[in-house]
Write an enzyme that holds these catalytic residues in place. Structure first.
Site, PDB file in Angstrom:
ATOM      1  N   HIS A 223       0.796  -1.231   0.000  1.00  0.00           N
ATOM      2  CA  HIS A 223       0.000   0.000   0.000  1.00  0.00           C
ATOM      3  C   HIS A 223       0.826   1.277   0.000  1.00  0.00           C
ATOM      4  O   HIS A 223       0.270   2.365  -0.100  1.00  0.00           O
ATOM      5  CB  HIS A 223      -0.956   0.030   1.193  1.00  0.00           C
ATOM      6  CG  HIS A 223      -0.263   0.329   2.489  1.00  0.00           C
ATOM      7  ND1 HIS A 223       0.439  -0.623   3.179  1.00  0.00           N
ATOM      8  CD2 HIS A 223      -0.133   1.470   3.196  1.00  0.00           C
ATOM      9  CE1 HIS A 223       0.957  -0.085   4.275  1.00  0.00           C
ATOM     10  NE2 HIS A 223       0.629   1.188   4.310  1.00  0.00           N
TER      11      HIS A 223
HETATM   12  C1  UD1 Z   1      -2.204   5.422   6.059  1.00  0.00           C
HETATM   13  C2  UD1 Z   1      -0.914   5.862   6.754  1.00  0.00           C
HETATM   14  C3  UD1 Z   1       0.142   4.762   6.615  1.00  0.00           C
HETATM   15  C4  UD1 Z   1      -0.391   3.429   7.077  1.00  0.00           C
HETATM   16  C5  UD1 Z   1      -1.664   3.121   6.315  1.00  0.00           C
HETATM   17  C6  UD1 Z   1      -2.279   1.798   6.684  1.00  0.00           C
HETATM   18  C7  UD1 Z   1      -0.394   8.287   6.724  1.00  0.00           C
HETATM   19  C8  UD1 Z   1       0.468   9.295   6.120  1.00  0.00           C
HETATM   20  N1  UD1 Z   1      -0.360   7.060   6.147  1.00  0.00           N
HETATM   21  O1  UD1 Z   1      -1.932   5.331   4.668  1.00  0.00           O
HETATM   22  O2  UD1 Z   1       1.260   5.102   7.383  1.00  0.00           O
HETATM   23  O3  UD1 Z   1       0.571   2.432   6.836  1.00  0.00           O
HETATM   24  O4  UD1 Z   1      -2.599   4.172   6.582  1.00  0.00           O
HETATM   25  O5  UD1 Z   1      -3.363   1.534   5.854  1.00  0.00           O
HETATM   26  O6  UD1 Z   1      -1.102   8.551   7.671  1.00  0.00           O
HETATM   27  N2  UD1 Z   1      -9.288   4.758   1.857  1.00  0.00           N
HETATM   28  C9  UD1 Z   1     -10.463   4.085   1.831  1.00  0.00           C
HETATM   29  N3  UD1 Z   1     -11.040   3.744   3.022  1.00  0.00           N
HETATM   30  C10 UD1 Z   1     -10.478   4.047   4.214  1.00  0.00           C
HETATM   31  C11 UD1 Z   1      -9.270   4.755   4.221  1.00  0.00           C
HETATM   32  C12 UD1 Z   1      -8.672   5.094   3.040  1.00  0.00           C
HETATM   33  O7  UD1 Z   1     -10.987   3.767   0.793  1.00  0.00           O
HETATM   34  O8  UD1 Z   1     -11.045   3.702   5.252  1.00  0.00           O
HETATM   35  C13 UD1 Z   1      -8.624   5.093   0.597  1.00  0.00           C
HETATM   36  C14 UD1 Z   1      -8.940   6.487   0.147  1.00  0.00           C
HETATM   37  O9  UD1 Z   1      -9.033   6.488  -1.233  1.00  0.00           O
HETATM   38  C15 UD1 Z   1      -7.700   7.258   0.550  1.00  0.00           C
HETATM   39  C16 UD1 Z   1      -6.615   6.207   0.391  1.00  0.00           C
HETATM   40  O10 UD1 Z   1      -7.245   4.970   0.732  1.00  0.00           O
HETATM   41  O11 UD1 Z   1      -7.499   8.394  -0.201  1.00  0.00           O
HETATM   42  C17 UD1 Z   1      -5.442   6.433   1.284  1.00  0.00           C
HETATM   43  O12 UD1 Z   1      -5.837   6.579   2.640  1.00  0.00           O
HETATM   44  P1  UD1 Z   1      -4.963   7.477   3.654  1.00  0.00           P
HETATM   45  O13 UD1 Z   1      -5.526   7.435   5.010  1.00  0.00           O
HETATM   46  O14 UD1 Z   1      -4.731   8.809   3.050  1.00  0.00           O
HETATM   47  O15 UD1 Z   1      -3.556   6.795   3.628  1.00  0.00           O
HETATM   48  P2  UD1 Z   1      -3.116   5.262   3.613  1.00  0.00           P
HETATM   49  O16 UD1 Z   1      -2.502   4.982   2.295  1.00  0.00           O
HETATM   50  O17 UD1 Z   1      -4.190   4.343   4.095  1.00  0.00           O
END
Ligand code: UD1
Length: 389
Positions: A223
């Site tokens: 991821h």
């Molecule tokens: C975040 C953390 C990372 C951790 C990871 C675990 C930061 C900078 N990054 O990254 O350190 O390893 O979580 O998963 O805080 N999304 C969904 N549903 C959700 C959450 C996210 O669909 O419940 C999708 C959305 O499109 C979003 C993307 O995933 O834009 C990324 O989510 P985000 O929380 O920005 O960062 P992660 O890549 O999950």
């Protein structure tokens, strides 16, 4: 007021979680706060950084976490928007609840955002999993780690190298305590409850055809933006995984970001077939079961490097660096990067020889949260006594 009376009567310990890897770290801390004599009042704040059922609710259930007392519901956004939104919504929570301190874990945007708000209001902050460094500032998590550690009052560490990292950044050694690893507290407490992989496959969510895992299987998670956000990196990585799956069936638990990018770049063909199964993000007990039974794990996650070390399962980390070097020095982890040839060579080594054996690092013994809470209670009481004197 006597120490114990004050600890019971003082404002709550405000425990912050935001994203998936925070939940398994906070669960044992909440339990230890309740088990402490006297019990320390606590409030659980979920920033809502992760909000999907698969990314949040199922993990809360698997870990036996209570429902959050407060949910800030920030959701997704750019780093700036997400961090700012957490800050904006967290400030009134601090004002309304007058906590004795704020506990943050890990390195996600919510960790830094809440630390910044509390530090500027003079509320003490304890950072659990402090001092880890990848020395790669292109990782958003590295920025979160460096900044959080600069301004948090108490820094609880999982491995000794963290103290060297903190000292190098000019942080006074007295702020840091080596306590062990709360993520491993959760793992040891739940290990026996891990759901068998066959059951996880049977329960569905698996897109057919199902692979035959009777002769063993590998687990994959990916991821990191650096691995999955560009077609030029994600494509070759998936091609390498397809090659691995010809040697060993793979169960690939897909993060929403990765799933979206596979579709966006049209890379589905690499991960379709009888030897590679795409799974939705897994619950905690499902993931424990999958990892425990695996012949190897391929990942770019931070926590999974530690969990595989504790489980004694070989882990190939698809990154150039790790902020958790003890998993490589003492555990079962090998940094392999993204090179297809290197990945296949190491997979072959593991399949023929079983891979690195490793040992469980110092203080990864299931009692880190207890040590944190004992130290935190003493520190808060001392601070109070000094303020009264
Ligand atoms: C975040 C953390 C990372 C951790 C990871 C675990 C930061 C900078 N990054 O990254 O350190 O390893 O979580 O998963 O805080 N999304 C969904 N549903 C959700 C959450 C996210 O669909 O419940 C999708 C959305 O499109 C979003 C993307 O995933 O834009 C990324 O989510 P985000 O929380 O920005 O960062 P992660 O890549 O999950």
């Amino acid at each position: 007021m006597k120490r114990d009376q004050w600890l019971c009567a003082t404002g709550p310990v405000l425990c912050v979680v935001g994203a998936r890897p925070n939940f398994m770290k906070m669960a044992p801390i909440l339990r230890a706060l309740a088990a402490h004599e006297p019990a320390l009042p606590a409030l659980l704040v979920h920033t809502g950084q992760h909000y999907d059922i698969d990314m949040s609710d199922r993990l809360f259930a698997g870990l036996g976490l209570p429902r959050p007392d407060i949910n800030l519901e920030v959701g997704s956004g750019s780093h700036a928007v997400q961090t700012a939104e957490v800050m904006r919504r967290f400030e009134p929570v601090l004002d309304a609840n007058r906590p004795s301190c704020v506990v943050v874990v890990g390195d996600v945007n919510s960790t830094l955002a809440c630390t910044l708000v509390a530090a500027k209001k003079g509320v003490p902050v304890a950072h659990v999993e402090a001092g880890l460094r990848s020395f790669d500032r292109s990782m958003p998590e590295e920025i979160n780690r460096v900044l959080t550690d600069q301004i948090a009052d108490l820094l609880y560490t999982t491995e000794r190298v963290a103290h060297e990292n903190l000292t190098r950044e000019g942080i006074d050694a007295s702020r840091a305590q080596f306590v062990g690893n709360v993520m491993i507290d959760s793992l040891l407490a739940n290990r026996a409850l891990g759901i068998p992989p066959e059951e996880t496959l049977r329960r569905g969510g698996i897109e057919p055809p199902e692979p035959d895992i009777g002769q063993g299987y590998g687990v994959v998670t990916l991821h990191r933006p650096s691995n999955v956000d560009q077609e030029e990196t994600l494509g070759p990585l998936l091609a390498a995984l397809r090659d691995v799956s010809e040697r060993l069936p793979l169960l690939f638990a897909l993060h929403p970001r990765t799933r979206a990018n596979i579709e966006r770049f049209g890379l589905r063909e690499f991960v379709t077939g009888k030897t590679i199964a795409l799974l939705p993000p897994q619950g905690y007990l499902e993931m424990l079961g999958l990892m425990s039974g695996a012949r190897l794990v391929l990942t770019d996650s931070g926590g999974i490097q530690e969990e595989t070390t504790a489980l004694g399962v070989p882990c190939l980390t698809l990154r150039e660096n790790t902020e958790r070097p003890i998993t490589v020095q003492e555990g079962t982890n090998t940094l392999v990067g993204r090179d297809r040839g290197a990945i296949l060579r190491l997979v072959d080594e593991i399949l023929s020889g079983g891979g690195k054996r490793g040992r469980v690092p110092e203080l990864w013994d299931g009692r880190a949260a207890e040590r944190i809470v004992a130290h935190l209670a003493d520190w808060l009481a001392l601070r109070h006594a000094r303020a009264e004197a």
